[in-house]
Each structure stands twice: as structure tokens, then as C-alpha cells.
Scaffold this active site. Structure first.
Site, mmCIF file in Angstrom:
data_model
loop_
_atom_site.group_PDB
_atom_site.id
_atom_site.type_symbol
_atom_site.label_atom_id
_atom_site.label_comp_id
_atom_site.label_asym_id
_atom_site.label_seq_id
_atom_site.Cartn_x
_atom_site.Cartn_y
_atom_site.Cartn_z
ATOM 1 N N SER A 127 0.804 -1.223 0.000
ATOM 2 C CA SER A 127 0.000 0.000 0.000
ATOM 3 C C SER A 127 0.837 1.273 0.000
ATOM 4 O O SER A 127 0.312 2.352 -0.294
ATOM 5 C CB SER A 127 -0.944 0.018 1.205
ATOM 6 O OG SER A 127 -0.228 -0.055 2.423
ATOM 7 N N ASP A 167 -3.311 8.360 7.728
ATOM 8 C CA ASP A 167 -4.229 7.451 8.409
ATOM 9 C C ASP A 167 -3.452 6.585 9.392
ATOM 10 O O ASP A 167 -2.339 6.937 9.790
ATOM 11 C CB ASP A 167 -5.044 6.626 7.405
ATOM 12 C CG ASP A 167 -4.175 5.700 6.547
ATOM 13 O OD1 ASP A 167 -2.980 5.496 6.862
ATOM 14 O OD2 ASP A 167 -4.697 5.159 5.546
ATOM 15 N N HIS A 180 -0.286 5.120 7.046
ATOM 16 C CA HIS A 180 0.308 5.749 5.860
ATOM 17 C C HIS A 180 0.610 7.233 6.066
ATOM 18 O O HIS A 180 -0.215 7.957 6.636
ATOM 19 C CB HIS A 180 -0.631 5.571 4.661
ATOM 20 C CG HIS A 180 -0.982 4.156 4.387
ATOM 21 N ND1 HIS A 180 -2.168 3.592 4.801
ATOM 22 C CD2 HIS A 180 -0.287 3.164 3.770
ATOM 23 C CE1 HIS A 180 -2.206 2.323 4.441
ATOM 24 N NE2 HIS A 180 -1.075 2.033 3.822
#
Length: 363
Positions: free
Chosen positions: A44, A334, A337
Site C-alpha cells: 500500500s 491514516d 500511511h
């Protein structure tokens, strides 16, 4: 009476009419990109939309993800805006690299680069599987090989080999093997593998896949180390951190992984003729930002811009109402990240400190 009027030439430019005097000099064409393509493998941290096509909880296809991106729309990137490889692509004179699953299928478009990264993916095949579907590290390597086969069929073997060897490959993976496998003690892994053995197993797996890429003519590789996830809002919340202090035992695991991976990369460069693999320690760069946040223009280093709970680390970013107004002064977007502001700094570190070591030549 018309002697003072200069003749003009009409030139079509980007759909508009543009006029210039006939005797005006024509600007030289822009130099070609220093590399033909950028290919991305990972999780991610660099996913640009792969998981939008998969059945998984790990998706960034909704606002506020992407709200600060160029289009102000969600793109599948796990950030408020750009991820590091977007900045690197622009530095290389290339367009944003499309997702392998989202691209048009045109070999001409694929030749500028593809992004195979999938959120939730790890070096271990099953890492992150509780989130749903993802494309694991080994599966991404297979997708790369499939792409190479299309290049060979279209360009011929020699031209394809030359194209591949001159391209840059960016790998950012391994975090999920700790977040979703080792730290939750899946399959009682901690009793079977001490941290050092687990880390060496991960490094050896990466080493073998690197050799597979090398055998397919890949020569220029950027291998990213792992960031200090012990400072991520999720772990600050889970470990009830006081005053936003990082969870040091988790960061120790990350530093150990980076140490082993750096040594593994040094081994590969010695073993593989003409290989040019560089290791970039994301931990060092990230900790410098954390420790000197004011100098970098940040004011919030422990709490995520988007989320719920203490440090906004309990629940992931689900809706625009959960997000702060200004993400530029936050380090974290978040639970796990960083914001695009941090991504830009990390990408600049890669560019200025390491890319020249790949032998990139500018036009």
C-alpha cells in the site's frame, strides 16, 4: 501600407491555434527521459489502484483518499495525494505509472512502466490475507514476467532485453509481514521463528526473487527499506503510548529487517554481474522528519489526519468527515500511511541521495 505586418505561420498546439513569426526560432525539443520506464512492485505504500479491482477491505477508492491528488478524486492511492513513486516518475520525466490491472492493455503504454503494487501484500504469500484478496510479492513478480513476454513478442528479444535493462524497478514491500503476520503471531510464528530468523527468511525470499528479475534482464533496482511503523498512529493507540512516543520494540524489528536487507543487497551486487541495486533506508529518513518536524514544516507528528480513537489510530479513514482540514502539517494521513507531504520528502531523498548511483544519464 501593410509593410510593417510580419508574415506568420499557424501551428496547432494542444488543440489551440498558436501564431509565431516566421523568423522566430523554434524551441529545441525536450530531452528524452533519462530512463525508458519505471516499474513498481510493492504494497500500500506505492499501490496506485490495484486493489480497486480486488475483493478486499484494503481499498482506497473513496474520499477523503485522493482529495489532494491532482484530480482531487480517489485513485486507489493510500494517501491524501501522491505516493512516493509519483514524485519519482516526474523526476524521471515519465508520466504517473498506471496500475497493471487498470491499464489499457496497449504494449505501447506499458512500455513507459507499470505499477504492480497491491495493498496488504507481503513477502510471505499469506501476509494480509485476512483483509481479503491481494497480489502477493511472488504473484507480482509473475505479472512482471508476463509483461516481459508481451514486450518480447512485440519488440523482439534483443530490443525487449535492452528496454528492460535500462528501466528502473522500484520495490517497497515487507511492512505487512510484520503488521499482519509476525506481530499478531499468526500460526504461532513467534514461537517457531525468533525475530532474527524471521527477518533472514524474508530477506532470502527477496534475494531469490531479485535473482529471478535479474535473469529476466532487470539491472536497475531501488529496494526500499521499511519505515518506522512503531511510530504509526495504530500502534500508538494499541500500545497506549504516552505523549506520542514510538513503540520501540516494533521499531527494533524494522531496524533489524533493514540491516539484514542492506547486507543482502550488498551480496547481490557482488554476485550478479552488471547488477545495480541500491538500498534506501526509509527508516532513517522518516525518523529524521519525526525528530525535526518543525524544520520540515510539520506540527502534528503522532496523530493521523484521518481516523478515530486516540491518535486517530483505532479505526481507518472511512469518510471525509473523519479527516482534518489541512493534511500538510501532519506526518500521518491514516493509521499506517504518511501524508503526501511526507511522501514527497522521502521521494526527494531517494532522488538526490540514490538515483545517481543507478547510472541514470540525462539528455
Amino acid at each position: 501600407m501593410f509593410s510593417s505586418v510580419k508574415p506568420v505561420a499557424v501551428v496547432h498546439f494542444s488543440g489551440d491555434l498558436y501564431t509565431r513569426p516566421r523568423n522566430a526560432s523554434i524551441p529545441p525539443p525536450a530531452p528524452p527521459p533519462p530512463v525508458p520506464a519505471l516499474f513498481i512492485i510493492g504494497d500500500s505504500s506505492v499501490d496506485c489502484g490495484t486493489n480497486d479491482f480486488l475483493g478486499t477491505l484494503a481499498r482506497a477508492d473513496h474520499l477523503p483518499y485522493g482529495r489532494d491528488f491532482d484530480t482531487h478524486r480517489p485513485t486507489g492511492r493510500f494517501a491524501n495525494g501522491r505516493v512516493p513513486v509519483d514524485y519519482l516518475a516526474l523526476r524521471l520525466g515519465l508520466p504517473f505509472v498506471p496500475s497493471y490491472l487498470g491499464q489499457s492493455g496497449s504494449v505501447k503504454d506499458m512500455m513507459r512502466g507499470l505499477n504492480y503494487a497491491s495493498a496488504g501484500a507481503g513477502i510471505i504469500f499469506s501476509s494480509g490475507s485476512e483483509l481479503g484478496q491481494h497480489i502477493s510479492f511472488s504473484q507480482q513478480i509473475q505479472q512482471v514476467m508476463d509483461t516481459f513476454q508481451q514486450f518480447i513478442l512485440t519488440m523482439g528479444e534483443h530490443a525487449a532485453a535492452d528496454h528492460i535493462s535500462n528501466s528502473v524497478f522500484y520495490i517497497s514491500i515487507g511492512t505487512n509481514d510484520f503488521i499482519h503476520y509476525y506481530l499478531p503471531d499468526v500460526s504461532d510464528v513467534q514461537s517457531k521463528f525468533f525475530a532474527w530468523r524471521f527477518t533472514k527468511f524474508l530477506a532470502q525470499t527477496v534475494k531469490q526473487e531479485m535473482k529471478n528479475l535479474y535473469n529476466a534482464n532487470v539491472r536497475r533496482v531501488v529496494m526500499m527499506g521499511l519505515a518506522p511503523i512503531g511510530c504509526a498512529p495504530y500502534y500508538l493507540w494499541q500500545y497506549n503510548s504516552q505523549n506520542g512516543e514510538c513503540v520501540q520494540p516494533i521499531n527494533n524489528l524494522i531496524m533489524e529487517f533493514n540491516f539484514v536487507m542492506r547486507y543482502t543487497i550488498e551480496e547481490l551486487n557482488k554476485e550478479l554481474v552488471d547488477a545495480n541495486i541500491i538500498f534506501c533506508d526509509a527508516y532513517v529518513g522518516s525518523m529524521d522528519i519525526l525528530k525535526n518536524k518543525d524544520q520540515y514544516g510539520f506540527s502534528v507528528s503522532d496523530t493521523a489526519c484521518c481516523g478515530l480513537g486516540r491518535y486517530n489510530g483505532w479505526i481507518m479513514c472511512l469518510s471525509p468527515g473523519m479527516a482534518c482540514r489541512n493534511a500538510t502539517n501532519h506526518l500521518w494521513w491514516d493509521q499506517f500511511h504518511p501524508t503526501s507531504a511526507v511522501n514527497e520528502i522521502l521521494a526527494e531523498n531517494v532522488w538526490f541521495d540514490n538515483v545517481h548511483r543507478l547510472g541514470v544519464v540525462y539528455g
